[in-house]
Structure formats: C-alpha cells, structure tokens
Scaffold this active site. Structure first.
Site, PDB file in Angstrom:
ATOM      1  N   MET A  45     102.383  60.649  36.181  1.00  0.00           N
ATOM      2  CA  MET A  45     103.514  60.903  36.993  1.00  0.00           C
ATOM      3  C   MET A  45     104.760  60.433  36.295  1.00  0.00           C
ATOM      4  O   MET A  45     104.803  59.556  35.270  1.00  0.00           O
ATOM      5  CB  MET A  45     103.378  60.356  38.315  1.00  0.00           C
ATOM      6  N   ARG A  59      97.785  44.016  38.588  1.00  0.00           N
ATOM      7  CA  ARG A  59      96.622  44.894  39.229  1.00  0.00           C
ATOM      8  C   ARG A  59      95.077  44.120  38.693  1.00  0.00           C
ATOM      9  O   ARG A  59      95.146  43.477  37.675  1.00  0.00           O
ATOM     10  CB  ARG A  59      96.813  46.282  38.921  1.00  0.00           C
ATOM     11  N   LYS A  71     100.874  49.870  43.067  1.00  0.00           N
ATOM     12  CA  LYS A  71     102.174  49.088  42.493  1.00  0.00           C
ATOM     13  C   LYS A  71     103.066  48.614  43.366  1.00  0.00           C
ATOM     14  O   LYS A  71     103.370  47.314  43.441  1.00  0.00           O
ATOM     15  CB  LYS A  71     103.018  50.022  41.528  1.00  0.00           C
ATOM     16  N   CYS A  74      62.447  60.775  45.761  1.00  0.00           N
ATOM     17  CA  CYS A  74      62.005  60.890  44.237  1.00  0.00           C
ATOM     18  C   CYS A  74      62.829  61.845  43.716  1.00  0.00           C
ATOM     19  O   CYS A  74      62.588  62.085  42.369  1.00  0.00           O
ATOM     20  CB  CYS A  74      60.419  60.927  44.412  1.00  0.00           C
ATOM     21  N   GLY A  99     100.058  57.362  33.349  1.00  0.00           N
ATOM     22  CA  GLY A  99     100.682  58.423  32.647  1.00  0.00           C
ATOM     23  C   GLY A  99     100.826  59.804  33.363  1.00  0.00           C
ATOM     24  O   GLY A  99     101.256  60.624  32.623  1.00  0.00           O
ATOM     25  N   ARG A 102     110.053  54.450  39.873  1.00  0.00           N
ATOM     26  CA  ARG A 102     108.793  54.512  39.237  1.00  0.00           C
ATOM     27  C   ARG A 102     107.819  55.030  40.482  1.00  0.00           C
ATOM     28  O   ARG A 102     108.014  54.779  41.641  1.00  0.00           O
ATOM     29  CB  ARG A 102     108.104  53.228  38.943  1.00  0.00           C
ATOM     30  N   TYR A 154      62.318  53.489  50.438  1.00  0.00           N
ATOM     31  CA  TYR A 154      62.633  53.159  48.839  1.00  0.00           C
ATOM     32  C   TYR A 154      63.174  54.317  48.157  1.00  0.00           C
ATOM     33  O   TYR A 154      63.399  55.526  48.641  1.00  0.00           O
ATOM     34  CB  TYR A 154      61.319  53.050  48.002  1.00  0.00           C
ATOM     35  N   HIS A 157      65.831  70.942  31.962  1.00  0.00           N
ATOM     36  CA  HIS A 157      64.451  70.175  31.401  1.00  0.00           C
ATOM     37  C   HIS A 157      64.671  69.204  30.414  1.00  0.00           C
ATOM     38  O   HIS A 157      64.281  68.066  30.651  1.00  0.00           O
ATOM     39  CB  HIS A 157      63.364  71.507  30.695  1.00  0.00           C
ATOM     40  N   SER A 182      58.276  61.981  50.890  1.00  0.00           N
ATOM     41  CA  SER A 182      59.324  61.630  49.688  1.00  0.00           C
ATOM     42  C   SER A 182      60.010  62.778  49.698  1.00  0.00           C
ATOM     43  O   SER A 182      59.721  63.906  49.484  1.00  0.00           O
ATOM     44  CB  SER A 182      58.297  61.281  48.584  1.00  0.00           C
TER      45      SER A 182
END
Lengths: 887, 887
Positions: free
Chosen positions: A107, A352, A26, A843, A105, A96, A863, A468, A776
């Site tokens: 603080m 913002r 801010k 993977c 909300g 503020r 990859y 699973h 992998s």
C-alpha cells in the site's frame, strides 16, 4: 457516533497494542509506544472502520470525519509547536497505511506532506538548510504525483536524469539547492501539463488527497492478490496514520536506522542493527550508502571500519539501548524497530515483532523462557511448527549461487543435489555405484518405489502436492519438487528440456523441496542440528501435549527415523508397498492371474513368509509401541505391468502369453480406480488375501514377542462403508489369529479397527463402531469423496479455486473443516455413542498439518499420524493446540 | 407364558388374517377361513416365534411346547372323531411350513403322517379301499425318509422303478394293493439299511420328527438364498401347520383342484380354475393327467371335451362358487384357492391373494373400485408400479419360441428385434434404409448416441444397470440388455461369438430388456395398450399424488414421449448430448483445442445458434411446463477422439497435426474422471462456456415466448460443492440474461438452482441455498461419492455385496437411505432453514424407482424426475407414497 480518529504523542495516546484491529499494526504500536512515554512523533490514526465506511460510501468520506481530522491536526500542532501550512516553521506530516496484518510494500505512503512554494522557504529557514528543504519538496512532489495524482513516476525520474546530465552530475547528492529549485519548477510544469491543473499548493487539499489515496490503495490489484495469497480477509481494511515528519537528514547530528533487539538470523541475545548519519529511511533501504553498525561489538565482529553508533553518537545510543530493553520487555518478544535522530533528538517511528529464522525463533523462545521473560507454554506457542521443516532437512546454503531453471511445487522439504536418472532402475543402478541420484520422471507410480528410495531427491513434471511422488517422498523423507510443468522429459531419448536448455542423464541438478526451485548443477547444502534448543523446546512441547503423535511408515528405516523424531507408534503401515518388491511382484501377479481361489492361495502362500519377515522387522523397531497395519488397499490392476517391456518380462517369467496378460490387465482396468474394486472390497471378494496378511501379522507378532519385545499390533481395515464389511473381515482376522495362536502355542493381544474414509462410513459410524476398537480417519480419501475431487486430477482447477476464494485453502493440505471436518466430528460423536472407549486417530496427510492438528485436538482425537519427517512438527502443533484449548 | 399353538377348525379359530406375522400366511388364512365358518380340515399352527426359539435353543424345543401340541391334536381328534395312531379310523395329519412371505417350494412338507403297519389297515377299512391306503403309506414313507430322515430320495425312486419293471408296468397307477404292500416292505428295508434303525412306527415320534424337519428347513442354503434375493429377513422364521388330512383320491366322489376368483392373466371377472377327479393335489401339479375346467364357460371357451366341475359335480360346485364369492368379498381381492372334495364333502386347504399379470392387476383394481368393493385409493395402492413397465414397452409374445443364446442385465425394459450393427455409424446407416437395427457394442460411449438413437435396441457385453448404455437407453426408451458377459464382440471382424455360434453384421437378433435374454432370430412381440383401465387408474393416482413428476429428457422426441406419459416438466435436460451431434462436435473440439479464451469464444459462437435451436424446440414441446436445463457437466476429454481413425478425421478437419491432438488428449486424460475437472468446475475455469449456454437458453426462451407460449426455464448448475461456486456462476447467468433481455427488448422469469450431488454440497446446503431457488438431488453421483463406488466399475463386487447382505439393495437402483438418504434429508432441512421456499426435487435414476420415490415423499420433495418411460411408474408410486403418508 463513531470515533474515527485516535491521537497519540506527547507522552499519551488514545489507543494501544490491544486496538490492532481498529488501528492497524503500525497505529497500535505507535500509540502503545507513545502511551509508555517513548519519544514518538505526534500524530493520529484514522481507523480501519473508516476504510470500510469509505468503500460503503462509494469511495467518499462521511462529513463527521472532517472535524476529527482537524482535531487530530491541532493535537500535532500543539505538541510540535508548528503549524500546518504556516510559512514559518511549518508542520510537515507523513501519511501512511497500516493494516491489521503486515502487507509490506503493498500500500501507499506520502512523506513531507504540507510543503508548497511558501512553506518550503520556512522549512529552509527553520532547518537552516536550503538544499534539504528543496530536496524534500522535490521528493514530495514526485511521491504525491505518483501516489495521489496517479501520474507516471517515470516522468519525474526522466526530468531528474536530464537535470543531472545537464550539469554533468553522477549522483543525486551533487544537485545544489539552486538545481533543486529549478527541478521543482520543472516538476510543477510536468504536473500541470499532465493533469491540466497545477500541483496543489493548499496543504489541506494535499492532506485529504493523501488520506484518500492511502485508503484507495487497499483495493489495488496487487494488494488483493497479496491478501489472497496470505489468507488476509478483504473486509479488514487499512488504517491511515498521519504523523509529524522528523528528519534524519538534517546534518551530522541527525541519523536514521533500524534495529532488531536480538539477532534475527541466529537468535543471539545482542542488539543487531544498522544506521546512517544524515540520511532518510529510504536511504538505508536503497543501499546506495553502506550502513554502519549500531554496536561496537557488531562492528568489530564484521571487521567494519566506520564507527558504530555506540561510538559515534554515544548519548543517543545510550538512550536507544534503554528503549530496546524497554520495548523487548514490554512486548516480551524480539522487536524490529525503526528510529530517526533529528539534530540529536531520538524519535521512534515503528516497533513490531521481528521476523526471524526457525533456528533464531527456537533460541529466542528458549532463552526468554530461561530468563523468565515468558513461560515455557508461551515459548512452545511462539514457534511456527511449519518452520521446523527448515531444521529437519538439509537446506541449501543461503550464500551459494543458484542457477534456477524451473520452479515446481515444494512437495517434500529439504534440498538435494544429484545426477539425473530417468528411470527407477537407472536410479538404483547409479545409487549402488555410490552416486547421489535425482530421479526425474513425468510422474511416478508405485513401480518406481525402489528408484525413489535409492534417489536422494525426486523431481516430476506432473502431479500436485499430494501426487504419488509427493506423498511417497514425504513418507521417505526425500526432498521432492513435483509438477514442474515447464520440464519436458523424454524418457526414451533420456533427456530433459527446459527453457531451451537440454539436460542428459548423469548431469547434475539440485532441487529445493522447500521452495520448489530446480537448479542446474550442484548447490552447496547445510545440515540440520536437532539438539540444544530444539530438544529443549520439544521437551516442553511434549509436556503440554494431549494427543499422541504416530507416524505413517512401512519400512524399518522409515520406522527408525520416525522413532528418532519422537513418533509414539505407527498410525499407518501400508502393506501394498511390500507387494511391489522385485522379489515378490511375480507372486503377486501370479495371484492376480490365477483362475480360481486355489491358484490364488498357492501364490499367496509364497508371499506369506515375505510379509511375515517385513512385519517382524517393523515390530522389532517399534517394540513397546502400537503398530497399525492396514490390510491391502489398492486395486489389483496397480500391480499389473505398465508397458510392453514389462508385459514381455512377466510373460516370460509366468509362462503366460502376452496377449492373455494384456487381456487380464484390460479386464482389471477401471474408469475411476479411486472408487473401484479396492480396500476391504478386495477382502470381501478375495478373503484369502486378507487371511494371508492376518496370518503373517500374527506369526510375526508371536515371533518378536517371543524375543521378549512388547508387540502391540492394530489391524486396520480400509475403505469400509457398512458395518457388515467390517464384521465379516473381523471374523476372518479372528479366525486367522486363533489358528496361528494354536499353531504357535502362544497368544497376543491385538486390536481390529477401520479407516473412516468414505462419507457413508462417517454417517454409519454408530453401527460400524460396534465392530471396531479404533477408527482412523483417512482424510485423504474422505476429502476426495466428500468434495468429489480426485487429487491426481485436481491440478487443473484447485489452484484457481483457492485463488478465487471458492475454497478457503487447499483441502488436501489443511482439512476442509466445513465439509470433511463435519463428517469427522459426526463420526467421532456417533462412534463414541456406540463404543465410548473407541480409540480415534487420523492417518491422512493432514496429520502433519498444524491447522488440521488443531482441528483434531478440538475433536478430541487420541492421536495424529504423519510422515516421519513431520513428526516433530506434529508434536509441536499438538502441544500448541492443547495449550490453546486450555485457554 | 408364550402361547405357541393356535387352533382352527370346527367353525372357529384362535387367530385370523391379522396374525400373519405370528402364524405365517398359510396359517393365518386357514384360521381366517375357519373363523368365518368355511369347511377347513381342523388343525393347529405352531407360531413363527417357536421357530426363533427353536434356533435360540440350538435346534431343540422348549418343554412347554409338548402340552400345547397335545392339546392341538386333541382338538383335531375331537372334531374329526378320529384318533391319531388308532388302529381303527386313524387320524392322519399333514405338517406344512408357512412363512410370513410366500417362499414357494423352498421349505418342506410331510403328508399322511400317522400311518404305520397297524393304522394303514384301519385306513383301508375306513376308506373301503386297500390300494389307496397302501399307496398313501408308500408315499408317506418316501416323503418322511427324504424330509425328516434325510435319506436320498433316489433310493425309493429306484425301488419303485424296479417294482414296476418286475411287473412290466408303465404307470404307477398299475400297481395293485399287493404290489404296494411289497413295495412298502422294500421301503422299510431300505430305511433300516440306510439309517440302522427301522422306519418309526410311533405316530408321536413321526409327528415331532415332522415338526422339527419343517422348522429346520427354514435354514437350508436354498431358503437362505431365496430370502436374500427377495429381501425377506432371516429372523422372521416360519410357522408349522399341523392339519387333518383329507383325500381327493378316495374315488369318483372325490376330487382336488385350484381356482382363481378372476382370470389372473386378463383380470376378467370370471372364475378360472382346474380340477381332477379322484386325485391328490400333487397330481394336478405333476401334469400327468390333463385337468378339467371348473366352469362350463371355461370348458366351452377352451373347446375342451371333458365335463367341467359345474357339470360333473353340480352340487359341490354350487357350494364352491358361493365360497369363491364369500372369500373374494371377505378379502376384497382376487383369491387363489386350493380345495379338495372327499367323498362329496368340500374342504378348503388354502386361500391367498392371487398373483396376476400387470394388465390383470389393472383391470381387477379398476373393476373392484367401480363395483364399490374397494376404494379408488385402495385400487391405486393395489398396483405394483414396477409392473407397469410390462405395459409401457412392446413385450415378447409369450407364446413365441425363443432361442436364447445369452443372458445379460435387464437394463432397459421392452423387447426389440433387429439386424446387428457393430458401430453407431452402421446402425444409423441401416436405420436410414428402414431396417430395425440392434446396436451391439462391447460398451457404449457418448460418441455412440446417434447410433443408439437410430437403433431399436442396444446390447452390450460390458457394463452394469447404470452403465452409459443402460442410462441412455432408459432415457430414450430403447430396450437394452447390458453386460452380457459371454458375448465376444469383434468390431474389426464385424462378428459376435457366443456359445460357439458366430453372428455377423446384418443377422437378426432379439433382446428382452425386461429379462436380459438375448435370442437368435426375430421373436414376435406384442404392443402395449395405455388407454382404458390404465388411463382410469392413472387418473385416480394423479388425484392423490402430492409430488410432481418430471422427466429427464434432452431431445424433442423424448420430451414429447414424456409429455404423453404425463410428465409435468423436465427435471433434467442434459446439454452435453447436444455437443456430440456430428455437425457440432468439430466446433466443440475446436473450443477444447483453442490456445486461449479468444479462440474458445470463437468456437463457442458457432455452437450458440445450434444450442439455441435445441432449446427452442424443447421449450415448444414443453410449453407451459418448467424445463430444468443443466449446464455442461462432463469433463472435456469425453469430447476428444477415441481412436486413431477419429484422430485422423479430426486432424484433417481442424488442420492440426495428429500428434498435437493426441498430446492435448493426453493432457486432458484423468485418473478419476468422475472426480475430475467437470461440472461447474468447467464454468469456473472456462466461464465462456456457461456464458454461451446461458445466452442460448435466454435467446430461445424469448423467441418461443414471443410465439405466445409460456416458457419456464430453470437453469441448473452441476457438481457444486461450495456456495462461492454457485454465487459466481449465478452472477454470470444473470449478466447473460440482462444482456439478452436488453438486446431482444423483452424479459422472462427464470430460476437458478443447483444439483446436490456431492456430500459437501449436502453438508453446506444452508450456505448454498442462499444462492439457489431450487435444489435437484443428483443421487447417481451422490451415491458414487457417499459410498465411494464408481458405478462403471462396481460390477466386480456390488452383486456379491447385495448377495451377502453387506448392502440391503443395489444403491444405484434404490436409494441408500442409511447413507445417501441421510445426506438428502440433511440437505433438505438445511436448505429450507436458509430459504424456506426452496424447491426440492430429485433427478437421479432413483427418481423412477418406487422405493426411492416413497423416500422422496417422506422427505417432502416437490418433484421426482425420471426417464420418459418411467413417468407413469413414478406417477403411480408417488400417489401410493402420498396415500401411505396420509395414513
């Protein structure tokens, strides 16, 4: 000496956007706006460093802060030509909080600070409005007593109610100036009674109390919890902004409002906002009065009757519209702006970057790039890859009513509604009748695969994000809510009880796999659109991506989905799921129950044509792309019957006695199956299994290759811990290849590689690499072994670990860089030292997680591989990682 | 150019003892003896490098070998004044294998090589003994046909039997010269029939055939298996020794014998040996004739009637006695010598370091050091630490008869006989009646501890070397045979069946934990003696040791035993075993079943005085020595009832319904308990448990300290993976300490440290070390996680892995240096980088394994900790490692 106070206003500022760490979001934006000449009420920011110092000093201020705050106040007085505490034309300020990251909300704030029994009269005279002045004073006492003095706010709310009742009023606005004066006196009595001292009349005392209270609010319990949940470090601290008050409630030439420079819901390039005449900011939020639209277009589109600001205050609106353009082009992104008009003068209170939906984010990024405001690279980096999830699955209609009965883990995104089935078989049966089915289980096992596949969604009472159910559901693209612990599932009674309500098989439920919500009945859904901006942005992403994105898939349908989502190969094709098929499990069990190798070979010969058929289909779908097939991984006991009914069935099918079957199952039982007789250990002790699989792969590859399709098989050996294992199995694979090539009179190129999923494999990567064309990284198991955490059992403590900061994040969601990450880097380095051309990929589930993908980019992997529905996320995340690495 | 052939004989030699790698053990010692002027039949050695070359060339010889072999043969001919293949006075040679490490009986030998139809006549004339010559020829054809030509040996044995039957002879020695001539002709027919070619008459062809056959015998299946089992690398290769034949069977002035320079069974410094007049070496081994003693003293002690060599051949014996002295002082160790006397001339055929029993090894080492032959350091290094095991436990009387009914794993050394008990309760009951009890279980669990403690030995049908039974038994010093898979234990019927025999509760069994044998009935045992040479040698060892040796012990009795064995502290005191005590398990379960923290605290308060009592006893026994206490480690479900009877009992004791208990047990069930909710994870989620334990430790420490005993508590936190865990629990411990110190008005020093037993802990050791005063490497669990092997489930494949060379050794026995070892080194290095004074030790099972202890010395650990009965082994191994490191 530290500079604790940064001033802004009057066309200039000490700081700007770049000082966000020091001034908070801010404060930095207020300074930036002031610096580019926008009308910002003058003020000053006390830095976040003061917050740190404040706590270091045991919640006291250093002496050198006082003169700086005094200078800051002078600055405001000079510009506003008002004096703080002066009986005539008094200066009022707001105090503020403002941290580096938004903590909405969490603080505290104090408004109208500077009012006392004397200045309230001066304010009344200056504003020409006695009621306004006393109402401000009343609000100030209430807010200050709550925030700074720590008095219970209900004391004041009660007094206000009594005052209204005494007069027979319904609304606060009916209170007259005289009523408010009496109420202020009552408030002052309440304060005096509650704390023994009267309400502070000295504005300086009020100011320091307010500053202290805002700094102190950094460490409230709720703020701490919020930071934990949002990965905000506790040592960042907040800044405090002290700023001249401006009033939108000083009559009909005053107003207050909020605006987005583009539509945050659709991304449309049109100002979107609301305002209220003669009101304060909190009135807009409170929703007592219906706000009016900012633009005429907005008003017309909504069919509203009250005039828009464009019509009601054309001059100020014109000014405001210019500010919107200026701020958006200055910040080069859609802005969320708060403003106040005080007697015809426009003041900006905040700007913002505006939050937006995933589809709005896409449209805004693509539009801005098309308009040359940002580059394509910036557009790619603007989209949170995780947000794409919203776009890839059907989602619940946000306007539909929800009857939420339980909440579990958002295990696999997307919404699904269907009738309850408590068994896989029932799910399959109902699905075959054309019903949408929700499979509801305490937890799922590999035997449930057919039911999960038949279902439109999966709901379990137990199991985590990597249970699973969760893993398989993500792989299949089925929405899933797992671990909804309040559900009591009674499979025998075919009922599910939750919160005192009982649901029977066949009743309708809806789950939202994106939030974990479980709802009674059917909630309407909306379908995703993947063309247009989505396609454009993904094209840009692909142009900047270095790593390939593959998929973890094992059925032709999954492969097809993944290819449509842009997968460039299969990184992990598990072969065990093929073993569970109803037509094959008998042969699998026959193999397990065989007394000797000959018996096993006979059973495996029945499986070979089936596996060959599976691979043929996959090779066709993935023609031209590499397909990594992992040889059998799970321990054999997973294929044995699970309950008495299953045993009886297998006994009658196999001709073996139930007790013999049970004895064999008991023999196969393992204390820690994760660390048991599985992976390549099966290939070492029962080479005939891998031999069969290798033959099936080569037979399928040659068959599809003969159809003129390019087939690129990569055979992957799981759970290797020593070079000898891989060498032994590689020899077996090569022998099978040569035999098949000779039999079929044709050859094909293929790779052999291994998973790196045990710490020892990472450590011995140099030796292992001499037998591997690729590694992998199986980061699921590597996480389990490196941290010593069974993911199936982690639910009892892992949440607490993350909450308490003992682990930075769930290591099964984002790769644990400090532990698992070091092993991955080390294995990559050692593997390359032996074999510079070795292909490296990942993977594990982490292959679809943006933070982990950034790690993979840094480590130089070739990859990542993830479940089909995560492929677009991975493509975008990989592009962002590559772009960031270039910088 | 390589020198393939090393000559020896005639008072000199090309090589010596130092060339063992090149010449093999036998070749190097023959050269050494020849070099120091001892009478060795001349010969030459073809090096082990030729073996390697032979295999590289596809089992053929390089051309440059031929002239070297010819030169070798010339050398023999010159010294012996005989010619190879000459019809008069022919030279005969032996061709023998000789590898770097002894592989007795694994490879081939050919004797009498050089005989043919012509030379046999020359030999007869030269020896003046026709029968001797033809018998030698017969033996040669038989041996050569078997070893070189690969013909079945039974062909020749059958022919020999037929020849004897034809003549009505019972013994081979009854065959006359004429009989033997006929038999040689028959043998030659057999060879011609079997291979199509006649038996080779050319001595050169015979020689090359012999050399080839011996090299080829390096790679027979049995030789390969032997090497695998004895850790001998396949690439070492064997040497081949070609040497002039000498004959002990040339009449009454000839003889052959074997000798040890000291008694290999007791170590007594007296020549021990046997000989036979007019015999060949194989006759001594064959046992057809009873050998005579070498010395008169030996003859008299045994009460034998035949004259000793000292009496029968005083001159040659006098020569031999000098050779014994010379060889022992030359080699500075007890020698095992083979010799032959040919017509009054002494020839030495072999010398090597003699194998001996553990007690003989001790006596010889101590005597030799006392006599100044070797240094104390050498004496310390002469003893195989593992061999001490024989001395520390009662062992079976080697002369007693054994009725072996099964064989399992030698899980904990020592012999034990007792009556069978099938449950822990029954074992305890019978033991309380004064019976020696053998606890027989399918497998043991922590609930069996009291029965294991009451038993004199433990026998299980399932489980490996590191199963619960094995680990606990070693800790308690109880002999144990685990995993005797052929046993069928029926707990309900109270019977055990094996090999068709059934044993009932109360019947006698004996187990040998050193061999894994299970015997019916009671086999007599002999008790160990730990004074004398043992104490002397251990004293020398301690003087050269750098690392401390601690013990893993948790009862006062175990602590006392360990202290008697020389333990210098406790490295691991597990606290969970204290929880299983019958008087406490109810409170433990109450704690587990409690609904909230308050309920848990109430139950823990009942346990605290009990734990305090445990610790007081241990602190008293270990006064003045450090005691490392590990906070609770196992998952809570281990404490829940295991079967229906237990559940019923707990239900009636706790007043909770059985189904509620079962539900809670099911909730606690884990898929992979090894990787579950255990170790410090319990301390994070239930801090009150660790709080109680910490208080109990400090209360006990202050109590015992007030008795003027030095108490050195070290509190160890298990299963740490992140610095935050240790920091959190350290804070909790410090708080408990300060509370107890305040309450009791006294303070004590203590350390807080952690196990390093997860790969991530090793990787993050730098951060973790900032909260730890010590690290103790828990290499059991570190092995399980690094290799991904559950030791409870490893039985199905680990044996095969070691057999196939996929792992060099069982990683649960000897530390896996290439994997786990690297993590230990890395953790040590990183821990020291943060905290240079950190104390490092090991408390896994590896702490008692000599190879692993050597690794610990190399890594610079401060101590090793092992089960009480392994303490002396560890002391010796640590001394040896330190001495080797100094070199």
């Amino acid at each position: 000496m530290a500079n604790w106070v940064y001033k802004f206003g009057g066309g200039k500022a000490d700081g700007g956007t770049g000082d966000k760490n020091l001034l908070g979001g801010k404060g930095a934006n207020l300074a930036e706006m002031a610096g580019i000449g926008l009308p910002v009420p003058p003020g000053f920011t006390i830095t976040t460093e003061m917050c740190t110092r404040f706590y270091e000093l045991g919640e006291t201020f250093p002496d050198d802060l006082t003169p700086e705050v005094e200078a800051g106040l002078d600055h405001i007085e000079t510009i506003t030509e008002k004096r703080f505490g002066a009986p005539e034309n008094p200066l009022l300020v707001s105090v503020r909080s403002g941290a580096r990251a938004s903590m909405p909300g969490m603080m505290d704030t104090v408004l109208n600070l500077g009012l006392n029994d004397a200045t309230v009269e001066g304010l009344a005279r200056a504003a020409g409005d006695e009621r306004f002045a006393w109402d401000s004073y009343r609000r100030f006492i209430q807010m200050y007593s709550d925030v700074v003095l720590g008095l219970d706010h209900y004391l004041f709310e009660d007094a206000l109610e009594i005052a209204k009742e005494d007069k027979g009023y319904a609304l606060d606005t009916e209170l007259t100036a005289e009523d408010l004066k009496a109420l202020v006196r009552r408030y002052q009595e309440i304060v005096a009674e509650a704390q023994g001292d009267p309400f502070p009349q000295d504005p300086q005392q009020q100011l320091w109390g307010g500053i202290r209270a805002v700094f102190a609010s950094w460490n409230t319990e709720r703020a701490k919890v919020y930071r934990r949940l949002n990965d905000i470090p506790h040592d960042w601290g907040t800044a405090v902004n002290v700023q001249a008050m401006v009033f939108g409630n000083m009559g009909d030439r005053s107003a207050t409002g909020v605006a987005f420079t583009r539509d945050p819901s659709t991304g449309e390039n049109a100002t979107y906002g609301e305002f209220l005449i003669n009101a304060q900011g909190e009135d807009v939020v409170a929703g007592i009065r219906t706000p009016q639209y900012l633009t005429k277009a907005g008003k017309d589109a909504a069919g509203a009757d009250k005039p828009s600001m464009e019509e009601a205050m054309p001059e100020v609106y014109g000014e405001l519209a210019k500010v919107f353009d200026l701020l958006e082009s200055h910040y080069r992104d859609m802005q969320d702006i708060e403003f106040t008009v005080e007697e015809g003068t426009l003041w900006l209170l905040q700007t913002r970057t505006g939050k937006r939906t995933a589809s709005a984010a896409l449209k805004i990024a693509v539009d801005m790039a098309a308009d040359g405001i940002i580059s394509e690279e910036e557009a790619v980096c603007r989209i949170d890859p995780k947000a794409l999830d919203q776009l890839l699955h059907p989602t619940l209609d946000p306007d539909a009513k929800r009857d939420v009965i339980a909440t579990g883990l958002p295990a696999s995104p997307g919404a699904a509604a269907g009738v309850i089935a408590f068994t896989a078989d029932e799910a399959e049966r109902r699905a075959s009748l054309g019903e949408d089915v929700l499979l509801v289980r305490i937890e799922t096992s590999p035997e449930d695969i057919h039911g999960m596949h038949a279902a439109t969604g999966i709901l379990t009472a137990r199991g985590g994000m990597t249970s699973h159910a969760a893993v398989v559901a993500r792989g299949m693209g089925r929405p899933c809510v797992s671990g909804a612990g309040t559900l009591q599932v009674d499979r025998d009674a075919k009922t599910m009880t939750v919160g005192g309500r009982t649901f029977k098989e066949g009743e309708l439920l809806t789950i939202d796999g994106g939030t974990g919500e479980v709802m009674a009945g059917e909630v309407a859904t909306v379908q995703p659109k993947l063309a247009g901006d989505f396609a454009t942005l993904m094209g840009w992403a692909d142009a900047h991506r270095r790593m390939k994105v593959r998929t973890n898939a094992e059925t032709p349908a999954e492969c097809r989905t993944a290819r449509e989502f842009g997968a460039e190969g299969i990184g992990l094709c598990r072969t065990e799921h093929m073993f569970f098929d109803a037509g094959r499990i008998t042969s699998v069990r026959e193999m397990i129950l065989a007394e000797d190798e000959k018996g096993r070979r006979a059973a495996l010969e029945k499986l070979r044509p089936e596996q060959r058929g599976d691979f043929e289909q996959i090779f066709r779908v993935m023609a031209g792309l590499p397909v990594t097939i992992r040889l059998l991984d799970p321990p054999l006991h997973e294929f044995m019957p699970q309950d008495d009914a299953d045993f009886a069935e297998v006994a009658s099918a196999s001709g073996l006695a139930v007790d013999k079957l049970k004895r064999r199952a008991a023999e196969l039982h393992e204390f820690n199956p994760m660390l048991g007789h599985r992976g390549c250990r099966l290939g070492i002790t029962y080479p005939e299994i891998y031999e069969m699989q290798a033959r099936a792969i080569f037979e399928a590859a040659l068959t599809v290759s003969a159809e003129d399709e390019a087939v690129l098989p990569e055979i992957m050996v799981p759970l290797v811990m020593s070079p000898g294992e891989l060498a032994t199995i590689r020899k077996l694979i090569e022998k099978a290849a040569e035999e098949v090539f000779a039999e079929m009179g044709s050859r094909i190129d293929y790779l052999v590689g291994t998973m790196i999923e045990l710490p020892r494999a990472a450590l011995r990567a140099n030796d292992i690499a001499s037998h591997a064309e690729f590694f992998s990284f199986g980061t699921n198991d590597l996480t389990q072994t490196t941290l010593g955490i069974s993911r199936d059992d982690a639910g009892r403590f892992l949440g607490q670990y993350v909450d308490k900061g003992l682990l930075p994040r769930d290591p099964f969601v984002s790769i644990d860089e400090a532990g698992v990450g070091e092993l991955v880097e080390l294995a990559a380095e050692r593997g390359r030292a032996t074999n510079p051309d070795i292909k490296l990929g990942i993977c594990g589930e982490h292959g679809g997680d943006p933070a982990s993908i950034a790690f993979c980019e840094k480590t130089g992997l070739a990859y990542v591989s993830c479940s089909p529905y995560r492929v677009p996320i991975a493509r975008l995340a990989a592009a962002q990682a590559a772009l960031r690495a270039q910088r």
